[in-house]
Design a protein around this motif. Structure first.
Motif, mmCIF file in Angstrom:
data_model
loop_
_atom_site.group_PDB
_atom_site.id
_atom_site.type_symbol
_atom_site.label_atom_id
_atom_site.label_comp_id
_atom_site.label_asym_id
_atom_site.label_seq_id
_atom_site.Cartn_x
_atom_site.Cartn_y
_atom_site.Cartn_z
ATOM 1 N N LEU A 117 0.848 -1.209 0.000
ATOM 2 C CA LEU A 117 0.000 0.000 0.000
ATOM 3 C C LEU A 117 0.880 1.254 0.000
ATOM 4 O O LEU A 117 0.657 2.178 -0.796
ATOM 5 C CB LEU A 117 -0.928 -0.038 1.215
ATOM 6 C CG LEU A 117 -2.038 1.015 1.304
ATOM 7 C CD1 LEU A 117 -3.184 0.515 2.185
ATOM 8 C CD2 LEU A 117 -1.539 2.335 1.842
ATOM 9 N N LEU A 118 1.881 1.273 0.879
ATOM 10 C CA LEU A 118 2.761 2.451 0.952
ATOM 11 C C LEU A 118 3.510 2.674 -0.349
ATOM 12 O O LEU A 118 3.711 3.812 -0.783
ATOM 13 C CB LEU A 118 3.770 2.287 2.088
ATOM 14 C CG LEU A 118 3.362 2.732 3.483
ATOM 15 C CD1 LEU A 118 4.584 2.811 4.376
ATOM 16 C CD2 LEU A 118 2.638 4.080 3.461
ATOM 17 N N ASP A 119 3.928 1.575 -0.980
ATOM 18 C CA ASP A 119 4.733 1.684 -2.201
ATOM 19 C C ASP A 119 3.965 2.358 -3.337
ATOM 20 O O ASP A 119 4.579 2.943 -4.235
ATOM 21 C CB ASP A 119 5.222 0.299 -2.650
ATOM 22 C CG ASP A 119 6.365 -0.202 -1.777
ATOM 23 O OD1 ASP A 119 6.903 0.602 -0.975
ATOM 24 O OD2 ASP A 119 6.712 -1.390 -1.877
ATOM 25 N N ARG A 120 2.645 2.260 -3.337
ATOM 26 C CA ARG A 120 1.899 2.894 -4.431
ATOM 27 C C ARG A 120 1.364 4.275 -4.039
ATOM 28 O O ARG A 120 0.754 4.960 -4.854
ATOM 29 C CB ARG A 120 0.746 1.983 -4.905
ATOM 30 C CG ARG A 120 -0.373 1.791 -3.937
ATOM 31 C CD ARG A 120 -1.602 1.140 -4.617
ATOM 32 N NE ARG A 120 -2.583 0.786 -3.609
ATOM 33 C CZ ARG A 120 -2.850 -0.448 -3.201
ATOM 34 N NH1 ARG A 120 -2.222 -1.476 -3.738
ATOM 35 N NH2 ARG A 120 -3.757 -0.667 -2.275
ATOM 36 N N GLN A 121 1.572 4.679 -2.783
ATOM 37 C CA GLN A 121 1.080 5.966 -2.311
ATOM 38 C C GLN A 121 2.203 6.998 -2.297
ATOM 39 O O GLN A 121 3.321 6.704 -1.889
ATOM 40 C CB GLN A 121 0.527 5.824 -0.884
ATOM 41 C CG GLN A 121 -0.826 5.150 -0.808
ATOM 42 C CD GLN A 121 -1.952 6.010 -1.351
ATOM 43 O OE1 GLN A 121 -1.832 7.236 -1.407
ATOM 44 N NE2 GLN A 121 -3.034 5.370 -1.751
ATOM 45 N N THR A 122 1.881 8.210 -2.712
ATOM 46 C CA THR A 122 2.868 9.285 -2.581
ATOM 47 C C THR A 122 2.757 9.898 -1.183
ATOM 48 O O THR A 122 3.670 10.559 -0.701
ATOM 49 C CB THR A 122 2.614 10.379 -3.631
ATOM 50 O OG1 THR A 122 1.218 10.723 -3.589
ATOM 51 C CG2 THR A 122 2.958 9.880 -5.019
ATOM 52 N N LEU A 123 1.615 9.649 -0.549
ATOM 53 C CA LEU A 123 1.319 10.217 0.767
ATOM 54 C C LEU A 123 2.040 9.424 1.867
ATOM 55 O O LEU A 123 1.871 8.217 1.973
ATOM 56 C CB LEU A 123 -0.194 10.112 0.978
ATOM 57 C CG LEU A 123 -0.829 10.812 2.153
ATOM 58 C CD1 LEU A 123 -0.795 12.320 1.952
ATOM 59 C CD2 LEU A 123 -2.278 10.346 2.280
ATOM 60 N N ALA A 124 2.833 10.108 2.669
ATOM 61 C CA ALA A 124 3.475 9.437 3.807
ATOM 62 C C ALA A 124 2.545 9.527 5.018
ATOM 63 O O ALA A 124 1.996 10.596 5.289
ATOM 64 C CB ALA A 124 4.794 10.108 4.129
ATOM 65 N N PRO A 125 2.335 8.423 5.719
ATOM 66 C CA PRO A 125 1.418 8.466 6.861
ATOM 67 C C PRO A 125 2.016 9.247 8.038
ATOM 68 O O PRO A 125 3.235 9.271 8.222
ATOM 69 C CB PRO A 125 1.259 6.987 7.229
ATOM 70 C CG PRO A 125 2.517 6.335 6.744
ATOM 71 C CD PRO A 125 2.932 7.091 5.524
ATOM 72 N N ASP A 126 1.146 9.912 8.805
ATOM 73 C CA ASP A 126 1.617 10.606 10.011
ATOM 74 C C ASP A 126 1.878 9.618 11.144
ATOM 75 O O ASP A 126 2.807 9.814 11.923
ATOM 76 C CB ASP A 126 0.571 11.638 10.444
ATOM 77 C CG ASP A 126 0.445 12.772 9.431
ATOM 78 O OD1 ASP A 126 1.489 13.378 9.114
ATOM 79 O OD2 ASP A 126 -0.666 13.028 8.940
ATOM 80 N N TYR A 127 1.032 8.602 11.212
ATOM 81 C CA TYR A 127 1.193 7.609 12.281
ATOM 82 C C TYR A 127 0.931 6.193 11.766
ATOM 83 O O TYR A 127 0.135 5.998 10.843
ATOM 84 C CB TYR A 127 0.227 7.902 13.454
ATOM 85 C CG TYR A 127 0.481 9.231 14.104
ATOM 86 C CD1 TYR A 127 1.581 9.430 14.933
ATOM 87 C CD2 TYR A 127 -0.384 10.307 13.884
ATOM 88 C CE1 TYR A 127 1.816 10.667 15.533
ATOM 89 C CE2 TYR A 127 -0.160 11.542 14.470
ATOM 90 C CZ TYR A 127 0.944 11.717 15.296
ATOM 91 O OH TYR A 127 1.173 12.931 15.874
ATOM 92 N N PHE A 128 1.583 5.234 12.398
ATOM 93 C CA PHE A 128 1.345 3.809 12.120
ATOM 94 C C PHE A 128 0.714 3.195 13.365
ATOM 95 O O PHE A 128 1.286 3.256 14.459
ATOM 96 C CB PHE A 128 2.670 3.115 11.798
ATOM 97 C CG PHE A 128 2.560 1.616 11.624
ATOM 98 C CD1 PHE A 128 1.902 1.065 10.530
ATOM 99 C CD2 PHE A 128 3.119 0.750 12.559
ATOM 100 C CE1 PHE A 128 1.804 -0.320 10.367
ATOM 101 C CE2 PHE A 128 3.032 -0.640 12.399
ATOM 102 C CZ PHE A 128 2.372 -1.168 11.296
ATOM 103 N N ILE A 129 -0.487 2.666 13.205
ATOM 104 C CA ILE A 129 -1.204 2.033 14.322
ATOM 105 C C ILE A 129 -1.611 0.636 13.886
ATOM 106 O O ILE A 129 -2.268 0.465 12.857
ATOM 107 C CB ILE A 129 -2.440 2.863 14.731
ATOM 108 C CG1 ILE A 129 -1.991 4.228 15.264
ATOM 109 C CG2 ILE A 129 -3.269 2.122 15.780
ATOM 110 C CD1 ILE A 129 -3.141 5.167 15.599
ATOM 111 N N ALA A 130 -1.232 -0.367 14.680
ATOM 112 C CA ALA A 130 -1.438 -1.755 14.254
ATOM 113 C C ALA A 130 -2.013 -2.596 15.385
ATOM 114 O O ALA A 130 -1.986 -2.205 16.559
ATOM 115 C CB ALA A 130 -0.112 -2.357 13.796
#
Lengths: 315, 315
Positions: free
Chosen positions: A228-241
């Motif tokens: 998902l990240l590899d196809r997004q130009t948007l960097a997430p502010d937070y990672f919650i898992a």
């Protein structure tokens, strides 16, 4: 599309620290490093804090916080684990107890990833124009049924509930990636069997199966978030898992090549609450003021079964 | 929106006629007239015909009929009742057994109405553009767990499975009406409890509760279909419903003011197969050539819980 308008939670009063488990063997052959980081967890009272009770309390908390009329909820989706009632399910009584008299109830069980599966369905149902307001309820009281058994997974297990109201208006849903590995080995390595068939009470347990190594259990699932990240130009502010250990969360950050400052979790406080972890953690950092409207959250959960799901969501 | 491209079924080999129940007391105080009309039903072999096995066979039947690649299924939604595995659930093994290696699995349980709840979700998920092809799997092997108990509901119970492939392209979904009565009396009047909590095997049973009269159990649920019809100018070609008795089906036709010639059911052949009844009946009359592409079907199911749902669907 939709947005999250409110999250409510319920945490049992009983706080249990690590000393409680002095005699317990919490080692997981070869993967113990992933499960470290516990400080305390909550244990629900088996009588006074059922999964239904906690679900109702979380639902009322969510409704009250945003001053939402319970009668305005169109759909309640989610799961109580384990269910006291197999058919129909406990979730119907949560709807009743919270006064959601116009809500239809769709219990949806995909183990630890249930919250994200439900968020996906809720967003699609709202996008289709059929309904306006959904409440996702996740309530886990799994410690009680395990308490009279020895279990490697017991020390990291915590009880609690969350209710997440998702409603029309907003563009929070940004992207999704999910896969199922449909693998019998993985399926049978993490299991709660139905005593209706086995004739005996069994607990949810992780069984070390030779063919299931750490790579498959811990590293492989995060590939959905990586894709998902590899196809997004948007960097997430937070990672919650979903959280089963601080070591596992940090390992996932490494694979995602995300800076550790983006990691948010509540594992030391609450442990592994199955599908309740993500909304509880979101709520924790919303309440603290760290997560603000407009922040992008990379949400991720693996699930016994095995279902791996990641959603990019603008809060 | 979406359309149904294929329905597959599996019926256990063992046919059981009414003589089998000569000694059984199948009376339901005051409502026995609704439950009449049984001739035979199928009983799954407890070893060779598990819910998983039947689900796989129905899935393969649906895939083969329409020459669909199992790898093209994006999502499997549905339920196996009762589940041999509570978390994760049997449905994951159905996906695996049918070779649906790219399908994520969302088990969704709303008792007898589960097929219609899943059809609603499947259509919304496709409409949202997220996925293209869904397989709804309903598999019920509830007779086995009941067989060593006396039960008023046992004689009308039948086993079987259905798999319904819903895919992008078409405008089959026309309208929906659903309500939840969120009523503790109704909830507790029809119940399968989890032996994990009760410590004993229990069966699904209907308990006559003083406050729950026939009006509430039989007549009230059909109001959702009545409401739907009242706002539609389109008259349905056929009425297909969850089936717990021929008397009940005819009673519903009366309330809907529909001519009895529009009723299609398979109750004398298969009895009450919980959520599997509607797709099995649809398939039966599609195979016979009676239901044709373009026909409008008024689908309806009440469910223990209690969830009442009706969908108007153009086949």
């Amino acid at each position: 599309m939709a947005r999250i308008s409110s999250i409510g939670t319920y945490h049992p009063a009983k706080i249990v620290d690590n000393d409680f488990f002095a005699a317990a063997d919490s080692s997981q052959q070869g993967i113990e490093k992933y499960f470290t980081g516990m400080k305390e967890r909550r244990h629900a009272d088996p009588i006074d804090e059922s999964g239904i009770f906690m679900g109702v309390r979380a639902a009322l908390d969510a409704l009250n916080k945003a001053d939402i009329d319970p009668a305005s909820i169109d759909l309640i989706i989610g799961c109580v684990v384990p269910n006291q009632h197999l058919c129909p399910e406990d979730l119907n009584l949560v709807a009743n107890g919270a006064g959601c008299k116009n809500a239809v109830v769709y219990p949806l069980h995909s183990a630890c990833s249930s919250f994200l599966s439900c968020l996906n369905v809720a967003d699609a149902m709202i996008a289709s124009g059929r309904i306006n307001r959904v409440m996702i309820v996740n309530s886990n009281h799994w410690v009680g049924p395990m308490a009279d058994h020895d279990s490697d997974t017991f020390p990291i297990a915590g009880d609690g509930a969350a209710a997440t109201i998702v409603e029309n208006g907003g563009d929070s849903f940004l992207d999704i990636e999910e896969i199922s590995c449909n693998d019998e080995d993985i399926f049978h390595s993490m299991q709660l069997k139905n005593p209706l068939f086995t004739g005996k009470k069994e607990i949810f347990k992780i069984t070390q199966i030779e063919s299931v190594d750490n790579e498959r259990l811990v590293s492989k699932p995060i590939n959905v978030a990586r894709t998902l990240l590899d196809r997004q130009t948007l960097a997430p502010d937070y990672f919650i898992a979903h959280q089963a250990g601080v070591g596992m969360l940090k390992h996932w950050m490494d694979i995602l090549e995300l800076d550790e400052s983006k990691l948010r979790h509540t594992f030391p406080l609450y442990g592994n609450m199955m599908s309740t972890n993500i909304p509880v953690t979101m709520n924790h950092y919303i309440e603290s003021g760290e997560i603000k409207r407009g922040d992008t959250l990379l949400l991720f959960s693996p699930a016994a079964g095995a279902h791996y799901i990641s959603i990019l969501w603008r809060y």
